[in-house]
Design a protein around this motif. Structure first.
Motif, PDB file in Angstrom:
ATOM      1  N   LEU A  30      38.018  42.857  32.727  1.00  0.00           N
ATOM      2  CA  LEU A  30      36.867  43.185  32.811  1.00  0.00           C
ATOM      3  C   LEU A  30      36.036  44.149  34.542  1.00  0.00           C
ATOM      4  CD1 LEU A  30      36.477  38.780  33.761  1.00  0.00           C
ATOM      5  CD2 LEU A  30      34.893  39.837  32.312  1.00  0.00           C
ATOM      6  N   GLY A  31      36.646  44.576  34.532  1.00  0.00           N
ATOM      7  CA  GLY A  31      37.075  46.134  36.041  1.00  0.00           C
ATOM      8  C   GLY A  31      37.982  46.105  37.112  1.00  0.00           C
ATOM      9  N   THR A  45      34.142  36.539  35.994  1.00  0.00           N
ATOM     10  CA  THR A  45      33.163  36.837  36.674  1.00  0.00           C
ATOM     11  C   THR A  45      32.147  36.542  37.533  1.00  0.00           C
ATOM     12  OG1 THR A  45      32.444  38.076  34.304  1.00  0.00           O
ATOM     13  CG2 THR A  45      31.526  38.641  35.605  1.00  0.00           C
ATOM     14  N   GLU A  46      31.927  35.078  37.334  1.00  0.00           N
ATOM     15  CA  GLU A  46      31.043  34.771  38.510  1.00  0.00           C
ATOM     16  C   GLU A  46      32.445  34.707  40.147  1.00  0.00           C
ATOM     17  OE1 GLU A  46      30.740  30.936  36.762  1.00  0.00           O
ATOM     18  OE2 GLU A  46      28.335  31.939  35.376  1.00  0.00           O
ATOM     19  N   VAL A  47      33.341  34.533  39.809  1.00  0.00           N
ATOM     20  CA  VAL A  47      34.002  34.430  40.692  1.00  0.00           C
ATOM     21  C   VAL A  47      34.457  35.536  42.138  1.00  0.00           C
ATOM     22  CG1 VAL A  47      36.977  33.259  41.766  1.00  0.00           C
ATOM     23  CG2 VAL A  47      35.494  31.726  39.684  1.00  0.00           C
ATOM     24  N   GLU A  48      34.577  36.128  41.285  1.00  0.00           N
ATOM     25  CA  GLU A  48      34.636  37.590  41.219  1.00  0.00           C
ATOM     26  C   GLU A  48      33.336  38.257  42.209  1.00  0.00           C
ATOM     27  OE1 GLU A  48      36.471  39.278  41.437  1.00  0.00           O
ATOM     28  OE2 GLU A  48      35.394  41.605  42.713  1.00  0.00           O
ATOM     29  N   ALA A  49      32.075  37.706  41.564  1.00  0.00           N
ATOM     30  CA  ALA A  49      30.761  37.630  42.808  1.00  0.00           C
ATOM     31  C   ALA A  49      30.339  37.221  43.738  1.00  0.00           C
ATOM     32  CB  ALA A  49      29.280  37.316  40.859  1.00  0.00           C
ATOM     33  N   LEU A  50      30.893  35.982  43.779  1.00  0.00           N
ATOM     34  CA  LEU A  50      31.121  35.010  44.561  1.00  0.00           C
ATOM     35  C   LEU A  50      31.778  35.959  45.909  1.00  0.00           C
ATOM     36  CD1 LEU A  50      29.939  32.656  45.172  1.00  0.00           C
ATOM     37  CD2 LEU A  50      32.056  31.562  45.025  1.00  0.00           C
ATOM     38  N   ILE A  51      33.376  36.177  45.769  1.00  0.00           N
ATOM     39  CA  ILE A  51      33.474  36.757  46.620  1.00  0.00           C
ATOM     40  C   ILE A  51      33.449  37.947  46.649  1.00  0.00           C
ATOM     41  CG2 ILE A  51      35.775  38.083  46.695  1.00  0.00           C
ATOM     42  CD1 ILE A  51      37.157  36.051  44.721  1.00  0.00           C
ATOM     43  N   SER A  52      32.898  39.113  46.387  1.00  0.00           N
ATOM     44  CA  SER A  52      32.033  40.286  46.842  1.00  0.00           C
ATOM     45  C   SER A  52      30.676  39.409  47.411  1.00  0.00           C
ATOM     46  CB  SER A  52      31.660  41.307  45.344  1.00  0.00           C
ATOM     47  OG  SER A  52      31.237  41.192  44.606  1.00  0.00           O
ATOM     48  N   ARG A  53      30.219  38.880  47.280  1.00  0.00           N
ATOM     49  CA  ARG A  53      28.993  38.588  48.478  1.00  0.00           C
ATOM     50  C   ARG A  53      29.270  37.900  49.332  1.00  0.00           C
ATOM     51  NH1 ARG A  53      25.727  36.185  43.497  1.00  0.00           N
ATOM     52  NH2 ARG A  53      26.720  34.407  44.395  1.00  0.00           N
TER      53      ARG A  53
END
Ligand SMILES: [Zn+2]
Ligand SMILES: [Zn+2]
Length: 119
Positions: A30-31, A45-53
């Motif tokens: 997923l990069g 992907t959702e967890v990663e988005a949450l962490i970066s937010r």
């Protein structure tokens, strides 16, 4: 470690959602990490988005930690200077200014301790 689905193949990594070993065929890159094929692609992907937010929120908070103390110190300097330059009736403003300076210095130290020196 071997692939969860293919016992005869070596794993290239683990799924970030379920931590199962994955071979090159089963893994989805997923990069920012690997996921097994299927619903975990979306979940990782959702967890990663949450962490970066969260990380970006903390960067903003890190910048803001000096704003309130700096404002207090600024107001304190103005009040103190104005009070010292004014007539004796306005000398109480000096006390107000010193209060701002003390509070600003205190919250600056408190914020640095709370957030850590690295921000
Ligand atoms: Zn998985
Ligand atoms: Zn496999």
């Amino acid at each position: 470690m071997h692939c969860y689905n293919h016992a005869d193949r070596g794993a290239v990594g683990t799924c970030k959602a379920c931590c199962k070993g994955l071979c090159a065929e089963c893994a989805v890159d997923l990069g920012f990490g690997l996921s097994c094929r299927g619903p975990h692609e979306q979940r990782v992907t959702e967890v990663e988005a949450l962490i970066s937010r969260n990380a970006s929120v903390q960067r903003v908070a890190g910048r803001a930690k000096y704003a309130a103390p700096a404002f207090c110190l600024f107001m304190g300097a103005i009040f103190t200077g104005y009070g010292l330059l004014s007539s004796s009736e306005l000398r109480f403003i000096v006390l107000l200014g010193v209060g701002f300076l003390v509070f600003g210095a205190y919250s600056l130290v408190a914020n640095i301790r709370a957030f850590g020196k690295g921000g």
